[in-house]
Design a protein around this motif. Structure first.
Motif, PDB file in Angstrom:
ATOM      1  N   GLY A 205      25.046  -2.142  19.173  1.00  0.00           N
ATOM      2  CA  GLY A 205      25.474  -1.473  17.776  1.00  0.00           C
ATOM      3  C   GLY A 205      24.767  -0.144  17.932  1.00  0.00           C
ATOM      4  N   VAL A 206      24.842   0.717  17.066  1.00  0.00           N
ATOM      5  CA  VAL A 206      24.361   2.212  17.034  1.00  0.00           C
ATOM      6  C   VAL A 206      22.790   1.990  16.629  1.00  0.00           C
ATOM      7  N   ASN A 207      22.486   1.412  15.760  1.00  0.00           N
ATOM      8  CA  ASN A 207      21.239   1.472  15.083  1.00  0.00           C
ATOM      9  C   ASN A 207      20.284   0.119  15.034  1.00  0.00           C
ATOM     10  N   THR A 208      20.565  -0.689  16.196  1.00  0.00           N
ATOM     11  CA  THR A 208      19.916  -1.959  16.032  1.00  0.00           C
ATOM     12  C   THR A 208      18.555  -1.671  16.997  1.00  0.00           C
ATOM     13  N   GLY A 209      17.626  -2.698  16.852  1.00  0.00           N
ATOM     14  CA  GLY A 209      16.485  -2.287  17.525  1.00  0.00           C
ATOM     15  C   GLY A 209      15.368  -1.439  16.829  1.00  0.00           C
ATOM     16  N   ILE A 210      14.131  -1.639  17.061  1.00  0.00           N
ATOM     17  CA  ILE A 210      13.240  -0.853  16.579  1.00  0.00           C
ATOM     18  C   ILE A 210      12.661   0.015  17.625  1.00  0.00           C
ATOM     19  N   PRO A 211      12.735   1.544  17.541  1.00  0.00           N
ATOM     20  CA  PRO A 211      12.118   2.425  18.666  1.00  0.00           C
ATOM     21  C   PRO A 211      10.738   2.528  17.987  1.00  0.00           C
ATOM     22  N   VAL A 212       9.936   2.327  18.982  1.00  0.00           N
ATOM     23  CA  VAL A 212       8.269   2.610  18.695  1.00  0.00           C
ATOM     24  C   VAL A 212       7.823   3.754  19.593  1.00  0.00           C
ATOM     25  N   ARG A 213       6.886   4.666  19.397  1.00  0.00           N
ATOM     26  CA  ARG A 213       6.449   5.576  20.131  1.00  0.00           C
ATOM     27  C   ARG A 213       5.010   5.568  19.762  1.00  0.00           C
ATOM     28  N   TRP A 214       4.258   6.006  20.646  1.00  0.00           N
ATOM     29  CA  TRP A 214       2.763   6.086  20.282  1.00  0.00           C
ATOM     30  C   TRP A 214       2.004   7.419  21.493  1.00  0.00           C
ATOM     31  N   GLN A 215       1.024   7.882  21.157  1.00  0.00           N
ATOM     32  CA  GLN A 215       0.405   8.553  21.785  1.00  0.00           C
ATOM     33  C   GLN A 215      -1.175   8.609  21.724  1.00  0.00           C
ATOM     34  N   GLY A 216      -1.903   9.062  22.758  1.00  0.00           N
ATOM     35  CA  GLY A 216      -3.330   9.113  22.529  1.00  0.00           C
ATOM     36  C   GLY A 216      -3.905  10.529  22.658  1.00  0.00           C
ATOM     37  N   SER A 217      -5.119  10.790  21.874  1.00  0.00           N
ATOM     38  CA  SER A 217      -5.950  11.914  21.844  1.00  0.00           C
ATOM     39  C   SER A 217      -7.230  11.674  22.036  1.00  0.00           C
ATOM     40  N   ASP A 218      -7.999  12.548  22.626  1.00  0.00           N
ATOM     41  CA  ASP A 218      -9.601  12.392  22.831  1.00  0.00           C
ATOM     42  C   ASP A 218     -10.222  13.646  22.227  1.00  0.00           C
ATOM     43  N   PRO A 219     -11.251  13.219  21.816  1.00  0.00           N
ATOM     44  CA  PRO A 219     -12.000  14.376  20.766  1.00  0.00           C
ATOM     45  C   PRO A 219     -12.831  15.041  21.923  1.00  0.00           C
ATOM     46  N   ASP A 220     -13.090  14.510  23.386  1.00  0.00           N
ATOM     47  CA  ASP A 220     -13.628  15.273  24.591  1.00  0.00           C
ATOM     48  C   ASP A 220     -12.656  16.306  24.939  1.00  0.00           C
ATOM     49  N   ILE A 221     -11.334  16.059  24.606  1.00  0.00           N
ATOM     50  CA  ILE A 221     -10.458  17.068  25.277  1.00  0.00           C
ATOM     51  C   ILE A 221     -10.418  17.107  26.702  1.00  0.00           C
ATOM     52  N   GLU A 222     -10.507  15.625  27.157  1.00  0.00           N
ATOM     53  CA  GLU A 222     -10.648  15.680  28.844  1.00  0.00           C
ATOM     54  C   GLU A 222      -9.207  15.330  29.135  1.00  0.00           C
ATOM     55  N   ASP A 223      -9.005  15.935  30.282  1.00  0.00           N
ATOM     56  CA  ASP A 223      -7.828  15.827  31.162  1.00  0.00           C
ATOM     57  C   ASP A 223      -7.808  14.299  31.711  1.00  0.00           C
ATOM     58  N   THR A 224      -6.956  13.525  31.249  1.00  0.00           N
ATOM     59  CA  THR A 224      -6.901  12.163  31.327  1.00  0.00           C
ATOM     60  C   THR A 224      -5.604  11.549  31.030  1.00  0.00           C
ATOM     61  N   LEU A 225      -5.239  10.492  31.767  1.00  0.00           N
ATOM     62  CA  LEU A 225      -4.040   9.825  31.264  1.00  0.00           C
ATOM     63  C   LEU A 225      -4.779   8.192  30.576  1.00  0.00           C
TER      64      LEU A 225
END
Length: 798
Positions: A205-225
């Motif tokens: 179908g066109v609109n079936t399934g549930i798209p989920v996305r997320w992201q992380g942030s760090d108060p240290d502003i460190e360069d990390t994955l």
């Protein structure tokens, strides 16, 4: 014999000399030894040392860049390797020191990639040196305390070693770094808590399934994955009135917390007037006043006080912030199988930041398993940073998901208003009267006597398969649409809300759910005199002007998005709004008599474009009078029907009215796109010679077509059937419903083209991409916060 003397030139002389030199060189070399004599120097190991950035013993809250230098006197450095070892791994009680630990590391072959200390595996990081990259600096990942990451600094050593081009290693040098860490933040994006999602066993179908996305942030502003893990709990039944499992989970395990800047988590304490209050050790308990400070050294106290939270700490104060926690680690949650319904989870800690969830409903072995249902889920996402410190308050969203079953045949959606209506079918009168409700019940059962179409009343004035959007607040539940294989959108009331707003507008709430249902596999017949929401104050400019519905309307019903519809069925044409001027032929003219606005009431039938499939249609004047409410003047409504008793000055003098009521008013016409199949053309009482001129002549304009996209089918009528001769209209109804009814059982949304005979099939991939891109762009992330599920005054247990 006589010899002649020859002259030998310069070239000849040089050649002879070269030969003589070559002969003498060969004799010399043959007399020499084949060995090189002298003392050979042994390969010297490379040197490596840290520079003073960062300094030894440095305290840091993020993974810093560490610098070093490597040299080799008789070759070149080709490889560095380093390993991070916590100071606690060095057994000082047994006399081990960083120096002795370094000596042990030096003895390891460069082929060894990891080793075990105190049961933990420590891995070497290898940095091959190239001309373009000398590898003399690196962001080195280090660990932090998992129990007290901010206040506790974890001492650890970076051990570094170099290798030259002959494989000789340097001494192992080390640097001490003390590391703490501020926990990361997790944010779920792209999930709208107000939207209803459609479940599917697989991508389809066109609109079936549930798209989920997320992201992380760090108060240290460190360069990390970041790494992430997610969990999906549910499904949960919800009953906001009487309470159900979902309400129990929210009430017990969704908790208000205060997270300090030092990563201490405080829960709301029991008690109806309990607040967090910032105090220091100078405060004492005051039993006279209705407050009590506990005299301890921690910043945050559990106290009984009338001081509001934000007055004491602030929503985002310097000491921390309030947050909401779905405490799925609570022992009471884990132990109760009614609560702990873990449906899906990530495969451990992952680095990806998006997914689409399918098949999230469990197989249910109960009588309602084949019934379309809507249930709630908790989607939780948690980040951890390079120091392996996790977000203490993982983000979560409530996800409303529908499991479609399409278990019923036909749903009629009636958009007519229930108040006093003009030129609309009778309602709210005894069942023996010829109402729209009875009309649809009769013609649908004539089509198929065994259909499950049911007009049994339900609470709230609705019926099982006949739904008044006006009683639903001009809305229709998506779940109800997905219970049916065919939806008939019907409207005979020019003052009713349609499924699309005015020119260039957006879908109404009804329209949005209809479009979603279409893309999930439901087929739709739109038969409306008023599909577009009208107004008594804004003119649609009928004469020579086109009205464009919203883009989704055009896409789903095959209406041309550039030319749209010529629309006469708008309240502006029927009501006198006491305007001082009205628009006539493109200009505003004085309106001293406050006359009604110009209207077209001349639709007397439709001409078939394929008489083999569909007969031509004629208005039955008896039915026209019998099935509609026709008024004389009512209040400010002038000249609304042919039965009015107002003088001719209320009308454009160029327009003459036929004797008696014989035409259905407010019938528009629509341009159609390639791929649609034309069904009917407008038949006007005035023919091609309309008194107002060509722009007002609708005769021969397209008024009905059908559209097969491959994924779903739609039929688009600009007129309604109640006043058409019944023997003619029943043939058309049978044809439309037979064409729309899906072949076989529609047990799930389409996973491919269900109708391969479509002239211009919609690409599943393109349609799906368009849907999700539009959907994602509609979400205003700044307005989405973690829902509390309760009032902030609600107290939680520790």
């Amino acid at each position: 014999m006589t010899f002649k003397t020859k002259y030998y030139g310069r070239t000849t002389v040089l050649t002879v000399l070269a030969l003589m030199i070559l002969i003498l060189s060969s004799l010399y070399l043959s007399s020499c030894s084949d060995r090189i004599s002298g003392t050979q120097t042994a390969n010297r190991p490379p040197l490596v040392y840290f520079v003073n950035i960062p300094p030894d013993g440095h305290k840091e809250s993020y993974n810093d860049v560490i610098h070093w230098v490597g040299t080799d006197y008789d070759g070149q450095v080709v490889l560095f390797r380093y390993v991070v070892v916590k100071a606690s791994y060095i057994d000082t009680a047994a006399g081990e020191t960083p120096q002795t630990f370094a000596q042990n590391l030096k003895s390891m072959s460069k082929d060894i990639t990891s080793f075990v200390v105190d049961g933990d595996t420590l891995a070497w990081t290898f940095l091959p040196v190239t001309v373009d990259n000398p590898q003399t600096s690196q962001i080195v990942p280090m660990s932090a305390s998992l129990t007290n990451p901010v206040l506790e600094y974890v001492p650890q050593y970076v051990f570094l070693q170099a290798f030259d081009n002959l494989g000789t290693s340097s001494e192992v040098v080390f640097k001490l770094i003390l590391r703490n860490d501020y926990p990361p933040d997790t944010r779920i994006i792209g999930i709208d808590v107000a939207r209803e999602y459609i479940n599917a066993k697989q991508a389809g179908g066109v609109n079936t399934g549930i798209p989920v996305r997320w992201q992380g942030s760090d108060p240290d502003i460190e360069d990390t994955l970041f790494e992430f893990q997610w969990k999906l709990y549910g499904p949960y039944m919800s009953d906001s009135i009487n309470g159900s499992v979902y309400e129990e989970v929210v009430d017990s395990f969704v908790k208000i917390v205060f997270l300090t800047r030092t990563a201490e988590l405080f829960f709301w304490r029991d008690g109806s007037n309990s607040y967090f209050v910032l105090v220091d050790s100078s405060y004492v308990c005051d039993t006279v006043a209705d407050t009590c400070w506990v005299d301890i050294d921690s910043q945050i106290k559990y106290v009984d006080s009338f001081i509001p939270i934000r007055d004491s700490l602030g929503q985002w104060g310097i000491y921390g912030q309030f947050d909401t926690l779905f405490d799925f680690n609570d022992p009471d949650f884990i132990a109760n199988p009614d609560y702990n319904q873990l449906r899906k989870t990530s495969n451990g800690w992952i680095t990806t930041t998006r997914d689409t969830l399918y098949d999230i409903f469990p197989d249910l072995d109960d009588p309602e398993a084949d019934t379309t249902r809507k249930m709630k889920f908790f989607f939780v996402a948690q980040a951890r940073d390079a120091a392996k410190v996790v977000d203490l308050t993982p983000d979560y969203r409530i996800v409303n998901v529908i499991q479609p079953k399409y278990e019923r045949d036909i749903l009629v959606v009636d958009c007519s208003k229930l108040a006093t209506r003009i030129n609309a079918p009778y309602k709210n009168i005894p069942q023996n009267v010829d109402t729209a409700l009875n009309y649809w019940d009769k013609v649908i059962h004539n089509w198929n006597p065994d259909t499950d179409f049911d007009i049994t009343p339900t609470p709230g004035g609705q019926f099982i398969d006949y739904y008044y959007t006006n009683k639903g607040g001009d809305k229709i539940p998506l779940r109800l649409l997905l219970q049916h294989k065919i939806v008939i959108l019907y409207n005979d009331d020019i003052m009713a809300a349609g499924i699309t707003s005015g020119p260039g507008g957006l879908p109404t709430s009804v329209g949005r759910n209809v479009y979603t249902a279409l893309e999930a596999g439901v087929n739709v017949w739109l038969t409306m005199r008023a599909p577009i929401v009208g107004s008594t104050s804004v003119s649609p400019y009928v004469g020579g002007n086109f009205l464009i519905p919203d883009n989704e309307y055009c896409t789903h019903f095959g209406v041309d998005p550039n030319y749209g519809m010529v629309y006469s069925g708008w309240a502006y044409h029927a009501f006198d709004i006491n305007a001082d001027s009205i628009r006539v032929d493109g200009v505003y003219v004085p309106n001293p008599q406050k006359r009604a606005h110009r209207r077209i009431e001349d639709f007397i039938g439709a001409v078939s474009l394929n008489p083999v499939k569909w007969p031509s249609l004629e208005i039955d004047t008896v039915l026209l009078l019998q099935r509609y409410r026709w008024f004389n003047d009512v209040g400010s409504i002038y000249g609304f029907s042919y039965n009015d008793n107002r003088g001719m000055y209320y009308y454009d003098p160029r327009v003459f009215k036929p004797a008696g009521l014989r035409a259905l008013p407010e019938v528009n016409w629509a341009t159609r796109i390639y791929g649609t199949e034309g069904m009917y053309l407008y038949k006007s009482y005035y023919g091609l010679d309309h008194p107002l001129g060509f722009d007002y002549s609708f005769d021969g304009a397209p008024v009905a077509h059908r559209y097969n996209t491959g994924l779903y089918k739609t039929v688009h009528f600009c007129f309604t059937p109640l006043s058409i001769k019944e023997d003619q209209m029943q043939v058309v109804i049978d044809s439309v419903l037979n064409w729309l009814y899906p072949e076989g059982l529609l047990s799930s949304p389409p996973t491919s083209l269900r109708y391969p005979d479509a002239k211009v099939p919609i690409s599943m991939a393109q349609a799906r991409a368009k849907y999700w891109n539009t959907f994602m762009n509609e979400i205003d992330e700044s307005k989405i916060t973690k829902p509390t599920g309760k009032k902030v005054e609600r107290v939680m247990r520790f």
